[in-house]
Design an enzyme around this catalytic site. Structure first.
Site, mmCIF file in Angstrom:
data_model
loop_
_atom_site.group_PDB
_atom_site.id
_atom_site.type_symbol
_atom_site.label_atom_id
_atom_site.label_comp_id
_atom_site.label_asym_id
_atom_site.label_seq_id
_atom_site.Cartn_x
_atom_site.Cartn_y
_atom_site.Cartn_z
ATOM 1 N N LYS A 36 0.860 -1.198 0.000
ATOM 2 C CA LYS A 36 0.000 0.000 0.000
ATOM 3 C C LYS A 36 0.897 1.250 0.000
ATOM 4 O O LYS A 36 2.122 1.134 0.183
ATOM 5 C CB LYS A 36 -0.912 -0.034 1.217
ATOM 6 C CG LYS A 36 -0.161 0.055 2.525
ATOM 7 C CD LYS A 36 -1.025 -0.272 3.729
ATOM 8 C CE LYS A 36 -0.185 -0.131 4.987
ATOM 9 N NZ LYS A 36 -0.853 -0.623 6.176
ATOM 10 N N ARG A 135 -11.320 0.376 14.460
ATOM 11 C CA ARG A 135 -11.139 1.120 13.220
ATOM 12 C C ARG A 135 -12.127 0.562 12.203
ATOM 13 O O ARG A 135 -13.215 1.074 12.045
ATOM 14 C CB ARG A 135 -9.681 0.999 12.749
ATOM 15 C CG ARG A 135 -9.394 1.819 11.522
ATOM 16 C CD ARG A 135 -7.922 1.816 11.148
ATOM 17 N NE ARG A 135 -7.452 0.535 10.659
ATOM 18 C CZ ARG A 135 -6.259 0.354 10.096
ATOM 19 N NH1 ARG A 135 -5.412 1.363 9.978
ATOM 20 N NH2 ARG A 135 -5.899 -0.839 9.667
ATOM 21 N N TYR A 275 14.959 32.327 0.565
ATOM 22 C CA TYR A 275 13.874 33.188 1.014
ATOM 23 C C TYR A 275 14.100 33.633 2.459
ATOM 24 O O TYR A 275 14.527 32.837 3.284
ATOM 25 C CB TYR A 275 12.539 32.431 0.982
ATOM 26 C CG TYR A 275 11.985 32.167 -0.397
ATOM 27 C CD1 TYR A 275 11.723 33.209 -1.282
ATOM 28 C CD2 TYR A 275 11.685 30.873 -0.794
ATOM 29 C CE1 TYR A 275 11.199 32.956 -2.531
ATOM 30 C CE2 TYR A 275 11.141 30.609 -2.045
ATOM 31 C CZ TYR A 275 10.899 31.654 -2.913
ATOM 32 O OH TYR A 275 10.372 31.416 -4.133
ATOM 33 N N MET A 323 9.781 24.986 -2.855
ATOM 34 C CA MET A 323 8.917 23.994 -3.485
ATOM 35 C C MET A 323 9.721 23.020 -4.352
ATOM 36 O O MET A 323 9.531 21.817 -4.288
ATOM 37 C CB MET A 323 7.852 24.693 -4.334
ATOM 38 C CG MET A 323 6.874 23.727 -4.958
ATOM 39 S SD MET A 323 5.765 24.525 -6.108
ATOM 40 C CE MET A 323 4.782 25.530 -5.025
HETATM 41 C C1 LIG Z 1 -0.053 -1.611 6.805
HETATM 42 C C2 LIG Z 1 -0.623 -2.871 7.244
HETATM 43 C C3 LIG Z 1 0.199 -3.967 7.494
HETATM 44 C C4 LIG Z 1 1.721 -3.896 7.434
HETATM 45 O O1 LIG Z 1 2.235 -3.115 8.472
HETATM 46 P P1 LIG Z 1 3.815 -2.958 8.696
HETATM 47 O O2 LIG Z 1 3.939 -2.354 10.031
HETATM 48 O O3 LIG Z 1 4.303 -2.029 7.640
HETATM 49 O O4 LIG Z 1 4.406 -4.306 8.559
HETATM 50 C C5 LIG Z 1 -0.419 -5.162 7.827
HETATM 51 N N1 LIG Z 1 -1.772 -5.255 7.914
HETATM 52 C C6 LIG Z 1 -2.578 -4.210 7.682
HETATM 53 C C7 LIG Z 1 -4.050 -4.376 7.791
HETATM 54 C C8 LIG Z 1 -2.044 -2.993 7.352
HETATM 55 O O5 LIG Z 1 -2.851 -1.953 7.128
#
Ligand SMILES: *Cc1c(COP(=O)(O)O)cnc(C)c1O
Length: 383
Positions: A36, A135, A275, A323
């Site tokens: 992700k 969550r 700046y 920037m």
């Molecule tokens: C991001 C995430 C992981 C991985 O987490 P890390 O700490 O980067 O290993 C695993 N499970 C879920 C549901 C996540 O959102």
């Protein structure tokens, strides 16, 4: 060159990290690569393909757009799992393409059934359970209802797994909370089994849980940050180093972020640089401009704080990060020339700019800094 900086990702470092992580698991526990956040800034397409060549065949993403990008570049025998958001339209695409996804509410379950019926193809779902993070996830009182719903429409579903996520496995402070979550997870799994629901893969562990809670490994682990060569927290790192015999960090950073010197200027003593008046030259200074700024993920909070590497020397950032440009002091560094390679993050000669140093100065978490690296910086695979 149509870009002002580039990000290299190292095949050998990744292979090394994956070997180390797999060595923590019992044989048969599957490794899912969490990609992700654009593979934590490493570039989802490039990183996904690289990980596949390193033997990874299971990938976890947050959303359907990430799954889509990965699906374009990976052989279709690789499994892709959406752990987060998926809307109605995306359900159709996911089911049609054998993309697995979390069901975290009764509503998603019902919509998935509808989509599966319209396609006459079962949805490959993972039941994501709420166990205490508060969550997302099916609440304890929804689990039986979900099971009934699935059993009644058994040709609409293939239950691939049952999952949950821990609220802070990276800190020992949360030990009770994690233990409670694992208990509630086990209870829910048992009640699903008693209902007669069949599923394959139990999975709960992220990087921190892999290291700190072996009892959470189960059938599969979902590893993000550690495969990129970073520890989920200093605590997990120290805990490992405390028991390791060789005292060498077993993880290798995969990423190297590089740019070039775009301009060099001699600035007389007493002049302000950039700046405003945040930096004044106390003596004559040689200043190099680098074509990277906060629009490129180089945080403005590194103004007068950050460091880069030029000719294997550290050069401090002077003045405000703009920037698209930042300035560094190269006065004491011999032979600096236009077009010299500049390392913003990573290694040059024997010097390193670590993500940790970056994060401390900018108060960003390593996760945050990495994922903010913009998509339009090219990712280049190196050995
Ligand atoms: C991001 C995430 C992981 C991985 O987490 P890390 O700490 O980067 O290993 C695993 N499970 C879920 C549901 C996540 O959102």
């Amino acid at each position: 060159m149509f870009y002002s900086s580039s990000i290299e990702i190292s095949r050998s470092a990744l292979a090394h990290n994956i070997r180390f992580i797999k060595a923590q698991l019992k044989s048969g526990t599957r490794f899912s690569s969490v990609v992700k956040g654009n593979a934590y800034g490493h570039g989802i397409e490039e990183f996904g393909q690289l990980a596949y060549t390193c033997g990874v065949d299971h990938f976890s993403v947050f959303s359907a757009d990430e799954a889509y990008r990965l699906h374009q570049v990976l052989p279709h025998k690789a499994t892709i799992l959406i752990m987060g958001y998926i809307d109605d339209e995306e359900l159709i695409w996911a089911i049609a393409n054998n993309i697995e996804f979390y069901v975290f509410s009764i509503d998603r379950l019902e919509q998935a059934a509808k989509a599966a019926r319209s396609l006459q193809k079962p949805a490959r779902i993972h039941l994501d359970l709420e166990t205490g993070m508060n969550r997302i996830g099916l609440e304890a009182n929804e689990v039986e209802y979900a099971a009934d719903l699935i059993l009644k429409q058994s040709d609409a579903f293939e239950v691939m797994g049952v999952s949950t996520h821990f609220a802070g496995a990276e800190s020992n402070e949360n030990h009770d909370r994690v233990a409670g979550q694992l208990d509630r997870y086990r209870l829910a799994v048992r009640s699903l089994q008693q209902k007669g629901l069949k599923f394959r893969t139990l999975h709960t562990a992220c990087s921190a849980a892999v290291m700190a809670y072996p009892e959470t490994h189960l059938d599969m682990v979902r590893v993000g940050i550690m495969q990129y060569g970073f520890w989920p927290s200093p605590e997990i790192y120290q805990r490992y180093m405390g028991v390791s015999t060789d005292r060498i960090d077993p993880l290798k950073r995969v990423i190297n972020w590089k740019s070039r010197v775009m301009s060099l200027k001699l600035v007389p003593a007493g002049e302000f640089i950039g700046y405003g008046k945040s930096f004044q030259a106390s003596s004559e200074m040689l200043i190099a401009a680098i074509p990277v700024g906060y629009a490129w993920g180089y945080s403005r909070s590194l103004s007068n704080q950050g460091q880069v590497l030029v000719r294997s020397h550290r050069a401090p950032v002077v003045g405000i990060v703009n920037m698209n440009v930042l300035m560094v002091d190269v006065t004491g560094i011999p032979d600096v020339a236009l077009q010299d390679e500049v390392v913003l993050l990573g290694k040059q000669g024997n010097e390193h700019i670590t993500v940790a140093s970056f994060s401390e100065l900018s108060t960003q978490l390593n996760y945050e800094l990495l994922t903010r690296l913009p998509m339009n910086i090219p990712r280049i695979i190196v050995d």
